[in-house]
Motif scaffolding. Structure first.
Motif, PDB file in Angstrom:
ATOM      1  N   MET A   1     -42.509 -14.904   9.939  1.00  0.00           N
ATOM      2  CA  MET A   1     -42.543 -13.711  10.747  1.00  0.00           C
ATOM      3  C   MET A   1     -43.391 -12.665  10.023  1.00  0.00           C
ATOM      4  N   ALA A   2     -44.147 -11.906  10.754  1.00  0.00           N
ATOM      5  CA  ALA A   2     -45.018 -10.895  10.160  1.00  0.00           C
ATOM      6  C   ALA A   2     -44.192  -9.788   9.527  1.00  0.00           C
ATOM      7  N   ASN A   3     -44.793  -9.159   8.515  1.00  0.00           N
ATOM      8  CA  ASN A   3     -44.111  -8.032   7.890  1.00  0.00           C
ATOM      9  C   ASN A   3     -43.916  -6.928   8.915  1.00  0.00           C
ATOM     10  N   PRO A   4     -42.728  -6.301   8.901  1.00  0.00           N
ATOM     11  CA  PRO A   4     -42.493  -5.220   9.858  1.00  0.00           C
ATOM     12  C   PRO A   4     -43.310  -3.997   9.489  1.00  0.00           C
ATOM     13  N   PRO A   5     -43.666  -3.206  10.482  1.00  0.00           N
ATOM     14  CA  PRO A   5     -44.417  -1.991  10.174  1.00  0.00           C
ATOM     15  C   PRO A   5     -43.532  -1.026   9.396  1.00  0.00           C
ATOM     16  N   PRO A   6     -44.102  -0.323   8.429  1.00  0.00           N
ATOM     17  CA  PRO A   6     -43.296   0.623   7.661  1.00  0.00           C
ATOM     18  C   PRO A   6     -42.859   1.796   8.541  1.00  0.00           C
ATOM     19  N   SER A   7     -41.674   2.276   8.298  1.00  0.00           N
ATOM     20  CA  SER A   7     -41.205   3.484   8.969  1.00  0.00           C
ATOM     21  C   SER A   7     -40.480   4.329   7.935  1.00  0.00           C
ATOM     22  N   ALA A  30     -35.955  -9.166   2.995  1.00  0.00           N
ATOM     23  CA  ALA A  30     -36.759 -10.329   3.392  1.00  0.00           C
ATOM     24  C   ALA A  30     -35.941 -11.276   4.264  1.00  0.00           C
ATOM     25  N   ASP A  31     -34.687 -11.468   3.907  1.00  0.00           N
ATOM     26  CA  ASP A  31     -33.815 -12.346   4.687  1.00  0.00           C
ATOM     27  C   ASP A  31     -33.628 -11.817   6.102  1.00  0.00           C
ATOM     28  N   LEU A  32     -33.374 -10.510   6.221  1.00  0.00           N
ATOM     29  CA  LEU A  32     -33.209  -9.917   7.547  1.00  0.00           C
ATOM     30  C   LEU A  32     -34.519  -9.902   8.323  1.00  0.00           C
ATOM     31  N   ASP A  33     -35.620  -9.582   7.647  1.00  0.00           N
ATOM     32  CA  ASP A  33     -36.929  -9.565   8.309  1.00  0.00           C
ATOM     33  C   ASP A  33     -37.300 -10.948   8.858  1.00  0.00           C
ATOM     34  N   ALA A  34     -36.860 -12.001   8.167  1.00  0.00           N
ATOM     35  CA  ALA A  34     -37.161 -13.360   8.628  1.00  0.00           C
ATOM     36  C   ALA A  34     -36.477 -13.657   9.959  1.00  0.00           C
ATOM     37  N   VAL A  35     -35.357 -13.005  10.219  1.00  0.00           N
ATOM     38  CA  VAL A  35     -34.654 -13.189  11.486  1.00  0.00           C
ATOM     39  C   VAL A  35     -35.264 -12.297  12.557  1.00  0.00           C
ATOM     40  N   SER A  36     -35.428 -11.019  12.206  1.00  0.00           N
ATOM     41  CA  SER A  36     -36.035 -10.054  13.121  1.00  0.00           C
ATOM     42  C   SER A  36     -36.462  -8.829  12.331  1.00  0.00           C
ATOM     43  N   PRO A  37     -37.692  -8.379  12.494  1.00  0.00           N
ATOM     44  CA  PRO A  37     -38.160  -7.216  11.749  1.00  0.00           C
ATOM     45  C   PRO A  37     -37.436  -5.924  12.126  1.00  0.00           C
ATOM     46  N   ASP A  38     -36.656  -5.933  13.189  1.00  0.00           N
ATOM     47  CA  ASP A  38     -35.927  -4.737  13.602  1.00  0.00           C
ATOM     48  C   ASP A  38     -34.599  -4.560  12.872  1.00  0.00           C
ATOM     49  N   LEU A  39     -34.086  -5.607  12.230  1.00  0.00           N
ATOM     50  CA  LEU A  39     -32.741  -5.538  11.666  1.00  0.00           C
ATOM     51  C   LEU A  39     -32.606  -4.505  10.550  1.00  0.00           C
ATOM     52  N   VAL A  42     -32.780  -0.994  12.162  1.00  0.00           N
ATOM     53  CA  VAL A  42     -31.635  -0.602  12.978  1.00  0.00           C
ATOM     54  C   VAL A  42     -30.341  -0.546  12.159  1.00  0.00           C
ATOM     55  N   VAL A  43     -29.998  -1.655  11.502  1.00  0.00           N
ATOM     56  CA  VAL A  43     -28.708  -1.733  10.815  1.00  0.00           C
ATOM     57  C   VAL A  43     -28.716  -0.934   9.514  1.00  0.00           C
ATOM     58  N   PHE A  44     -29.679  -1.211   8.641  1.00  0.00           N
ATOM     59  CA  PHE A  44     -29.740  -0.461   7.388  1.00  0.00           C
ATOM     60  C   PHE A  44     -30.132   0.982   7.640  1.00  0.00           C
ATOM     61  N   GLY A  45     -30.983   1.210   8.648  1.00  0.00           N
ATOM     62  CA  GLY A  45     -31.350   2.579   8.993  1.00  0.00           C
ATOM     63  C   GLY A  45     -30.122   3.396   9.343  1.00  0.00           C
ATOM     64  N   PHE A  46     -29.247   2.825  10.179  1.00  0.00           N
ATOM     65  CA  PHE A  46     -28.019   3.519  10.546  1.00  0.00           C
ATOM     66  C   PHE A  46     -27.130   3.729   9.329  1.00  0.00           C
ATOM     67  N   ALA A  47     -26.842   2.641   8.612  1.00  0.00           N
ATOM     68  CA  ALA A  47     -25.892   2.721   7.502  1.00  0.00           C
ATOM     69  C   ALA A  47     -26.414   3.582   6.356  1.00  0.00           C
ATOM     70  N   PHE A  48     -27.592   3.271   5.871  1.00  0.00           N
ATOM     71  CA  PHE A  48     -28.066   3.897   4.639  1.00  0.00           C
ATOM     72  C   PHE A  48     -28.888   5.161   4.856  1.00  0.00           C
ATOM     73  N   ALA A  49     -29.764   5.176   5.860  1.00  0.00           N
ATOM     74  CA  ALA A  49     -30.592   6.370   6.079  1.00  0.00           C
ATOM     75  C   ALA A  49     -29.842   7.447   6.853  1.00  0.00           C
ATOM     76  N   ASP A  50     -29.076   7.041   7.873  1.00  0.00           N
ATOM     77  CA  ASP A  50     -28.425   8.034   8.729  1.00  0.00           C
ATOM     78  C   ASP A  50     -27.078   8.504   8.190  1.00  0.00           C
ATOM     79  N   VAL A  51     -26.254   7.589   7.673  1.00  0.00           N
ATOM     80  CA  VAL A  51     -24.895   7.963   7.273  1.00  0.00           C
ATOM     81  C   VAL A  51     -24.776   8.194   5.767  1.00  0.00           C
ATOM     82  N   LEU A  52     -25.124   7.209   4.948  1.00  0.00           N
ATOM     83  CA  LEU A  52     -24.944   7.359   3.503  1.00  0.00           C
ATOM     84  C   LEU A  52     -25.801   8.461   2.902  1.00  0.00           C
TER      85      LEU A  52
END
Length: 128
Positions: A1-7, A30-39, A42-52
């Motif tokens: 899977m292609a590298n996800p675009p940086p955000s 890398a493990d999550l990106d291999a499944v879907s570059p959105d993971l 979405v998931v870490f963005g919510f947990a670590f960027a938005d809440v923590l």
């Protein structure tokens, strides 16, 4: 899977995760990106960027709360082991981890406590 675009949200999430445990960032993302570059976004963005990253509670307290919640849940041993290590990385002592586990024995039950102690033993051994 292609590298996800940086955000900026993705980068902020990975930076917070890096402060908790730098060694896990590349393999987990890398493990999550291999499944879907959105993971990670979405998931870490919510947990670590938005809440923590919120300013209302310091990182040490947040990790202590996370250890307590994961212990009480009793269904996420790998995440509990990770967060015990992360808690120690931000200044939580082994003694405080044990006290958290004892508190959870009262409110979540002895089986949750026993599972928590198993995760703590593994996290402590990884440090020794």
């Amino acid at each position: 899977m292609a590298n996800p675009p940086p955000s900026s949200r993705r980068e902020k999430a990975l930076e917070v995760l890096r402060r908790l445990d730098a060694d896990i960032v590349d393999p987990v993302s890398a493990d999550l990106d291999a499944v879907s570059p959105d993971l990670v976004e979405v998931v870490f963005g919510f947990a670590f960027a938005d809440v923590l990253s919120r300013p209302g509670i310091d990182r040490k307290t947040r990790e202590m709360l996370t250890v307590a919640a994961l212990t009480a849940m009793g269904t996420a041993p790998e995440q509990l082991e990770f967060h015990i290590g992360a808690a120690m990385n931000v200044g939580v002592s082994r003694e405080e981890i044990i006290e958290i586990m004892l508190q959870m024995a009262v409110y979540a039950g002895v089986p949750a406590f026993m599972n928590g102690i198993t995760a703590a033993r593994k996290a402590f051994a990884a440090r020794d």
